[in-house]
Scaffold this motif. Sequence first.
Motif, PDB file in Angstrom:
ATOM      1  N   LYS A 156     -18.353  10.315  63.395  1.00  0.00           N
ATOM      2  CA  LYS A 156     -19.450  10.626  62.480  1.00  0.00           C
ATOM      3  C   LYS A 156     -19.234   9.902  61.161  1.00  0.00           C
ATOM      4  N   GLN A 157     -20.199   9.095  60.793  1.00  0.00           N
ATOM      5  CA  GLN A 157     -20.127   8.373  59.522  1.00  0.00           C
ATOM      6  C   GLN A 157     -21.464   8.496  58.805  1.00  0.00           C
ATOM      7  N   GLU A 158     -21.427   9.005  57.609  1.00  0.00           N
ATOM      8  CA  GLU A 158     -22.625   9.149  56.789  1.00  0.00           C
ATOM      9  C   GLU A 158     -22.409   8.432  55.464  1.00  0.00           C
ATOM     10  N   LYS A 159     -23.437   7.695  55.065  1.00  0.00           N
ATOM     11  CA  LYS A 159     -23.379   6.951  53.818  1.00  0.00           C
ATOM     12  C   LYS A 159     -24.528   7.382  52.917  1.00  0.00           C
ATOM     13  N   THR A 160     -24.310   7.267  51.655  1.00  0.00           N
ATOM     14  CA  THR A 160     -25.365   7.524  50.681  1.00  0.00           C
ATOM     15  C   THR A 160     -25.442   6.346  49.728  1.00  0.00           C
ATOM     16  N   ARG A 161     -26.596   6.091  49.201  1.00  0.00           N
ATOM     17  CA  ARG A 161     -26.802   4.969  48.283  1.00  0.00           C
ATOM     18  C   ARG A 161     -27.023   5.510  46.878  1.00  0.00           C
ATOM     19  N   LYS A 162     -26.290   4.965  45.950  1.00  0.00           N
ATOM     20  CA  LYS A 162     -26.459   5.357  44.557  1.00  0.00           C
ATOM     21  C   LYS A 162     -26.510   4.103  43.688  1.00  0.00           C
ATOM     22  N   PHE A 163     -27.099   4.241  42.511  1.00  0.00           N
ATOM     23  CA  PHE A 163     -27.259   3.119  41.600  1.00  0.00           C
ATOM     24  C   PHE A 163     -26.201   3.190  40.509  1.00  0.00           C
ATOM     25  N   GLU A 164     -25.514   2.079  40.312  1.00  0.00           N
ATOM     26  CA  GLU A 164     -24.497   1.991  39.272  1.00  0.00           C
ATOM     27  C   GLU A 164     -24.896   0.924  38.262  1.00  0.00           C
ATOM     28  N   PRO A 165     -24.706   1.193  36.981  1.00  0.00           N
ATOM     29  CA  PRO A 165     -25.092   0.205  35.958  1.00  0.00           C
ATOM     30  C   PRO A 165     -24.138  -0.991  35.950  1.00  0.00           C
ATOM     31  N   ILE A 166     -24.679  -2.161  35.654  1.00  0.00           N
ATOM     32  CA  ILE A 166     -23.887  -3.379  35.517  1.00  0.00           C
ATOM     33  C   ILE A 166     -24.553  -4.255  34.460  1.00  0.00           C
ATOM     34  N   ASN A 167     -23.741  -4.948  33.655  1.00  0.00           N
ATOM     35  CA  ASN A 167     -24.275  -5.805  32.602  1.00  0.00           C
ATOM     36  C   ASN A 167     -23.754  -7.225  32.775  1.00  0.00           C
ATOM     37  N   LEU A 168     -24.283  -8.119  31.925  1.00  0.00           N
ATOM     38  CA  LEU A 168     -23.908  -9.529  32.028  1.00  0.00           C
ATOM     39  C   LEU A 168     -22.430  -9.757  31.749  1.00  0.00           C
ATOM     40  N   GLU A 169     -21.838  -8.946  30.874  1.00  0.00           N
ATOM     41  CA  GLU A 169     -20.416  -9.113  30.568  1.00  0.00           C
ATOM     42  C   GLU A 169     -19.562  -8.849  31.808  1.00  0.00           C
ATOM     43  N   GLN A 170     -19.919  -7.818  32.564  1.00  0.00           N
ATOM     44  CA  GLN A 170     -19.173  -7.534  33.791  1.00  0.00           C
ATOM     45  C   GLN A 170     -19.348  -8.644  34.816  1.00  0.00           C
ATOM     46  N   ILE A 171     -20.575  -9.191  34.904  1.00  0.00           N
ATOM     47  CA  ILE A 171     -20.814 -10.296  35.838  1.00  0.00           C
ATOM     48  C   ILE A 171     -20.029 -11.526  35.403  1.00  0.00           C
ATOM     49  N   ALA A 172     -19.957 -11.767  34.064  1.00  0.00           N
ATOM     50  CA  ALA A 172     -19.239 -12.940  33.553  1.00  0.00           C
ATOM     51  C   ALA A 172     -17.752 -12.864  33.845  1.00  0.00           C
ATOM     52  N   GLN A 173     -17.210 -11.637  33.873  1.00  0.00           N
ATOM     53  CA  GLN A 173     -15.790 -11.493  34.202  1.00  0.00           C
ATOM     54  C   GLN A 173     -15.504 -11.891  35.640  1.00  0.00           C
ATOM     55  N   GLN A 174     -16.460 -11.658  36.530  1.00  0.00           N
ATOM     56  CA  GLN A 174     -16.281 -12.010  37.928  1.00  0.00           C
ATOM     57  C   GLN A 174     -16.691 -13.456  38.215  1.00  0.00           C
ATOM     58  N   SER A 175     -17.804 -13.877  37.597  1.00  0.00           N
ATOM     59  CA  SER A 175     -18.319 -15.234  37.836  1.00  0.00           C
ATOM     60  C   SER A 175     -19.050 -15.721  36.587  1.00  0.00           C
ATOM     61  N   PRO A 176     -18.362 -16.434  35.708  1.00  0.00           N
ATOM     62  CA  PRO A 176     -19.016 -16.945  34.483  1.00  0.00           C
ATOM     63  C   PRO A 176     -20.205 -17.845  34.803  1.00  0.00           C
ATOM     64  N   GLU A 177     -20.098 -18.646  35.878  1.00  0.00           N
ATOM     65  CA  GLU A 177     -21.204 -19.546  36.220  1.00  0.00           C
ATOM     66  C   GLU A 177     -22.463 -18.766  36.569  1.00  0.00           C
ATOM     67  N   LEU A 178     -22.305 -17.657  37.307  1.00  0.00           N
ATOM     68  CA  LEU A 178     -23.464 -16.859  37.687  1.00  0.00           C
ATOM     69  C   LEU A 178     -24.102 -16.209  36.466  1.00  0.00           C
ATOM     70  N   ALA A 179     -23.281 -15.711  35.540  1.00  0.00           N
ATOM     71  CA  ALA A 179     -23.825 -15.099  34.325  1.00  0.00           C
ATOM     72  C   ALA A 179     -24.617 -16.105  33.510  1.00  0.00           C
ATOM     73  N   MET A 180     -24.110 -17.344  33.397  1.00  0.00           N
ATOM     74  CA  MET A 180     -24.832 -18.384  32.655  1.00  0.00           C
ATOM     75  C   MET A 180     -26.122 -18.757  33.368  1.00  0.00           C
ATOM     76  N   ALA A 181     -26.085 -18.813  34.702  1.00  0.00           N
ATOM     77  CA  ALA A 181     -27.289 -19.178  35.450  1.00  0.00           C
ATOM     78  C   ALA A 181     -28.375 -18.124  35.299  1.00  0.00           C
ATOM     79  N   ILE A 182     -27.995 -16.852  35.222  1.00  0.00           N
ATOM     80  CA  ILE A 182     -28.991 -15.788  35.056  1.00  0.00           C
ATOM     81  C   ILE A 182     -29.734 -15.942  33.749  1.00  0.00           C
ATOM     82  N   GLN A 183     -29.026 -16.366  32.708  1.00  0.00           N
ATOM     83  CA  GLN A 183     -29.635 -16.483  31.384  1.00  0.00           C
ATOM     84  C   GLN A 183     -30.389 -17.792  31.191  1.00  0.00           C
ATOM     85  N   ASP A 184     -30.231 -18.740  32.111  1.00  0.00           N
ATOM     86  CA  ASP A 184     -30.902 -20.041  32.001  1.00  0.00           C
ATOM     87  C   ASP A 184     -32.266 -19.953  32.660  1.00  0.00           C
TER      88      ASP A 184
END
Length: 691
Positions: free
Chosen positions: A148-176
Amino acid sequence: MENEIQIFEDKPDVDELKHEFERAKTNLSIYMDKAEDAREIRFNERAGKTGDGKKSGPEAFPWDGASDLDPNVINPLIDGDVATLTQALSQANLVAAPIESGDIASAKLVTEFLRWRMGTMDELMRESAIGANYLLQNGLTFFGTYWKQEKTRKFEPINLEQIAQQSPELAMAIQDPEMKEGVEEMFYPLFPNLKKRRVKKMLNELRKNGETEIPTEKVIVNRPAVKAYELGRELIVDSNTIELESARAIHCIHYYSPEALKQKVNEGWDEAWIDEAIEKAKDFYEEENYSDSMMNYDYGSNYASQHYEGLIRVVTTYRKELDEDDVPVVTKTCWMDEMDEAGFHKPIDYDEGRYPFVCITRENLNHRLLDSRGYPELLKSYELAVKAEFDSRRDRASMSTMPPVEFVTGRRPERLGPGAQLAVRRRGEVGFMEIPRYSQASMEVEMQIRGLANRITGRATSAEDAVEANVLKQHLVNCWLSGWKELLKRVWCLDRTYSGPMIWFRVTNNDQGAQLILDETAELYDFNITWNSMNQDEEKVIQKLDTVGKLMASYDRSGQARYDVYLRKVLEAIDPNLASQLIMPQQEATDKEIKETSADIAKIASGQVVNAPQEGVNAQLRMQVLQSYIQGTPEVPATDVQERMQTDENFAKRIQTYVGQLDMMQEQQKNALIGQLGTAPGNVPGTSMAA
């Protein structure tokens, strides 16, 4: 075609599965008719039954308005034994016995893990009670195991600074702004379960506000589970089956809401098939019924047939097949009547070669599963006999309250009852008809019949049959637990396949968890699960424990008796809650003695004369604490205490008073031992060698 070897193929023949399903259902028609009869006699469902306990209509016998009571002989017997079986499961002694000598060390850990696992299965008590009802009512019950496996979906906040820590190129592309379309193409694969419109909204929020919410999945249930199945309604197996593992196929009927069916995509089901199934499903389904040419199986006029409105009926077929290398496998195929293709088809990837089902029978008359009988089939005539006595006594009471009236033809009384005035020409023209005399034997007959029903179902009716009754009850419990033994093997296989070593380590805190869970030899365990039916009788259990205590005191020559465990068992037999409240762990008891002794020393030092407690005292431990106070430690000797005892006469007397009382307690314990031995005890245990 039924005699052909079933060969595994990547694409199943759904038409063949439908044919097998209908054939097995047809063969079950006689059993289903017997099961319906058992249900009706247990719950007193019968044609013409009304809510006021009276017969009505022109066919009512012996008259319209005669008694129609429910004797309730069978149902209380089933309810009582269901409680016994569920209690046996919850309180049973579970031991994982190693098959090979090398597994002895790990067997204790496996036992501990399985006990914990049974406690995590929230549905266990409910499903076991349902299965026990099927067992006692119909003579057999089926349990299935699954992950038996049950999953639930929840929304978590994320900002550009967190994205930049993982992928600076992706953060810059979002703002371009010039890379708008390119960023969307990069985002789509990251969220395959989201609509493109939702992904675009997330990107717009990141550009505008610098933050957004990302949906994440969280697993809330991830464990083995069990489910009870009723033969004929929820599980279809051919009536010619000798034992469950010899069945060529087992069919399970499930009803899913559209939302629940959509979630099956996460389990590998075909998404396109699910969408088509939702579109083609009927508006509602009824419970399994059979054509008029067969023995009809319905729930009677007073029991509404279950309708599954808004749900989708899916049949899951498990089949024994051979793969290309002639290796036996069990395949799982999910299909529905309205479609020609299967929504899911693959071999089950745990416990290879065995069905994930266990059948438990109440009795073993022969090798055929369906020949096992339930209580209603055994006691139907007794139920009807008690009903006849019930109805006759009530009918006679009605007759005696208002007997039939005799009157002269043509001169019917206008009114009968207290204070009624009847005009007659001579006495005796109007009178009550004589009714049959009441027989005391009716009650005796009823009680004799109930006594016979009790004896048949393992209930003592006298001291003479108490032993036989316990044997019958214990046999029922043993049949029940032997089935759960097989279920626990399947639960263990599920844990080995899906849970992984992290769960094992968290439960057992043992570094060998990965080896025990993943090693191929980890399946070499036999699970023993036992429970004594005598444990229901509190008085007998206490008598048994009292006998055990006397034997321990008389024959424990090497000090192996664990009196702390014995005390807990005695209290648990009286009341489990009392045991947890009245008995503290050994370390807690030691700490309590040390703290209380230290508090007494502080009072003595302050000038108070303190008496040692008289009951429940470890005098030897308190003496050790007191000596440590007087002597101190090699690093910090208690010279100040010793100096005070020499200079402060009253302080020394208070210490000596306390010590003297502890010495007296130890002396009394020694005298008690002398009373048992007949002489002063030595300081070395006597030799006791086996012959």
